[in-house]
Every structure is written in C-alpha cells, then in structure tokens.
Scaffold this motif. Structure first.
Motif, PDB file in Angstrom:
ATOM      1  N   UNK A 146       0.851  -1.189   0.000  1.00 19.66           N
ATOM      2  CA  UNK A 146       0.000   0.000   0.000  1.00 19.66           C
ATOM      3  C   UNK A 146       0.887   1.240   0.000  1.00 19.66           C
ATOM      4  N   UNK A 147       0.547   2.175  -0.834  1.00 20.15           N
ATOM      5  CA  UNK A 147       1.223   3.477  -0.829  1.00 20.15           C
ATOM      6  C   UNK A 147       0.204   4.565  -0.538  1.00 20.15           C
ATOM      7  N   UNK A 148       0.573   5.473   0.331  1.00 23.29           N
ATOM      8  CA  UNK A 148      -0.279   6.583   0.723  1.00 23.29           C
ATOM      9  C   UNK A 148       0.493   7.875   0.507  1.00 23.29           C
ATOM     10  N   UNK A 149      -0.111   8.810  -0.200  1.00 22.91           N
ATOM     11  CA  UNK A 149       0.555  10.071  -0.501  1.00 22.91           C
ATOM     12  C   UNK A 149      -0.334  11.225  -0.058  1.00 22.91           C
ATOM     13  N   UNK A 150       0.153  11.971   0.956  1.00 24.93           N
ATOM     14  CA  UNK A 150      -0.596  13.110   1.470  1.00 24.93           C
ATOM     15  C   UNK A 150      -0.256  14.379   0.703  1.00 24.93           C
ATOM     16  N   UNK A 151      -1.189  15.300   0.713  1.00 23.50           N
ATOM     17  CA  UNK A 151      -0.957  16.624   0.141  1.00 23.50           C
ATOM     18  C   UNK A 151      -1.894  17.617   0.817  1.00 23.50           C
ATOM     19  N   UNK A 152      -1.594  18.901   0.642  1.00 24.88           N
ATOM     20  CA  UNK A 152      -2.493  19.935   1.139  1.00 24.88           C
ATOM     21  C   UNK A 152      -2.022  20.696   2.357  1.00 24.88           C
ATOM     22  N   UNK A 153      -0.899  20.313   2.920  1.00 23.77           N
ATOM     23  CA  UNK A 153      -0.400  21.039   4.082  1.00 23.77           C
ATOM     24  C   UNK A 153       0.114  22.412   3.693  1.00 23.77           C
ATOM     25  N   UNK A 154       0.444  23.209   4.700  1.00 25.92           N
ATOM     26  CA  UNK A 154       0.981  24.536   4.429  1.00 25.92           C
ATOM     27  C   UNK A 154       1.007  25.400   5.658  1.00 25.92           C
ATOM     28  N   UNK A 155       1.303  26.672   5.434  1.00 23.17           N
ATOM     29  CA  UNK A 155       1.361  27.674   6.496  1.00 23.17           C
ATOM     30  C   UNK A 155       0.117  28.549   6.400  1.00 23.17           C
ATOM     31  N   UNK A 156      -0.643  28.599   7.488  1.00 27.53           N
ATOM     32  CA  UNK A 156      -1.861  29.399   7.521  1.00 27.53           C
ATOM     33  C   UNK A 156      -1.905  30.190   8.823  1.00 27.53           C
ATOM     34  N   UNK A 183      -9.279  -0.439  14.213  1.00 27.45           N
ATOM     35  CA  UNK A 183      -8.091  -1.122  13.727  1.00 27.45           C
ATOM     36  C   UNK A 183      -6.824  -0.343  14.031  1.00 27.45           C
ATOM     37  N   UNK A 184      -5.693  -1.015  13.958  1.00 29.04           N
ATOM     38  CA  UNK A 184      -4.412  -0.342  14.169  1.00 29.04           C
ATOM     39  C   UNK A 184      -3.895   0.158  12.818  1.00 29.04           C
ATOM     40  N   UNK A 185      -3.037   1.172  12.830  1.00 30.34           N
ATOM     41  CA  UNK A 185      -2.464   1.632  11.557  1.00 30.34           C
ATOM     42  C   UNK A 185      -1.564   0.562  10.947  1.00 30.34           C
ATOM     43  N   UNK A 186      -1.834   0.209   9.720  1.00 31.28           N
ATOM     44  CA  UNK A 186      -1.037  -0.783   9.007  1.00 31.28           C
ATOM     45  C   UNK A 186      -0.011  -0.135   8.089  1.00 31.28           C
ATOM     46  N   UNK A 187      -0.423   0.900   7.424  1.00 30.44           N
ATOM     47  CA  UNK A 187       0.431   1.589   6.462  1.00 30.44           C
ATOM     48  C   UNK A 187       0.340   3.091   6.703  1.00 30.44           C
ATOM     49  N   UNK A 188       1.483   3.768   6.474  1.00 34.40           N
ATOM     50  CA  UNK A 188       1.582   5.206   6.718  1.00 34.40           C
ATOM     51  C   UNK A 188       2.004   5.956   5.462  1.00 34.40           C
ATOM     52  N   UNK A 189       1.513   7.185   5.370  1.00 37.96           N
ATOM     53  CA  UNK A 189       2.039   8.088   4.369  1.00 37.96           C
ATOM     54  C   UNK A 189       3.298   8.767   4.882  1.00 37.96           C
TER      55      UNK A 189
END
Length: 120
Positions: free
Chosen positions: A2-12, A105-111
């Motif tokens: 499994x691949x997880x790709x996060x986006x959308x962070x920033x400085x606000x 459930x427990x976290x199995x895969x992380x971004x």
C-alpha cells in the motif's frame, strides 16, 4: 504493498482552513478504515480522526466540531477538512490505512506526512 501520498499542508493563520488529501494505492481501499494522525515537535503521534469502510467516523476531542474526515472510494482518497485552525494544530499530519474495516483497527500503512503550521 500500500502506498499513501498526502498533500495539502501549508502555512496558515489562526482561524484559517486547510484540506488535506491522501491518495491510496494497493489493497482494496474501500474495505479498510482510514485515519489521520499528527505529531507535533517533542510530542507523541496522536490520532486525529478516523473513518470506517461504511463512513462511521470518530474524532479526537481537541478537533471535534472543527475537523471533518471523509473518503471517496472511487478516487481512493481520504480527506481531512480542517477549519478554525489554532496554533496548537501545528504538526506533521500523517494518513494511515487501518488494519480493519472499522475505526478500531491499528495503523497498518503510513504516508510520508505533510506539515501544517498555524501562526498566531
């Protein structure tokens, strides 16, 4: 795998909004619960929100009423809408696929994580 790709962070600034996204690939997305976690400097990683395969949700008390988790199974994507942001929300935010269809459930895969910084 499994691949997880996060986006959308920033400085606000305080009171602003952000929407984080997490795109998944690999095992059947719709069959598993998904979660958002965060880790601030010097602190342990904590659960922020989770959503089950059937869209049941739960939230940390610190974000209830301000954050909303949702999922789009067709796009294999989970979202975290963050409103009324506070400086204490500053952290690296991680997406995780849980081990069960339910939110216990427990976290199995992380971004890889995405930084959110809220200035006062």
């Amino acid at each position: 795998q499994v691949q997880l790709v996060e986006s959308g962070g920033g400085l606000v600034q305080t009171g602003d909004s952000l929407r984080l996204s997490c795109a998944a690939s690999g095992r059947t997305f719709s069959s598993y619960a998904m979660g958002w976690f965060r880790q601030a400097p010097g602190k342990e990683r904590e659960s922020v929100a989770a959503i089950s395969w059937s869209d049941n949700t739960n939230y940390a008390n610190s974000v209830k009423g301000r954050f909303t988790i949702s999922r789009d199974n067709a796009k294999k994507t989970v979202y975290l809408q963050m409103d009324s942001l506070k400086p204490e929300d500053t952290a690296v935010y991680y997406c995780a696929q849980l081990s069960l269809p339910t939110v216990d459930g427990r976290p199995d895969y992380w971004g890889q994580g995405t930084q959110v910084t809220v200035s006062s």
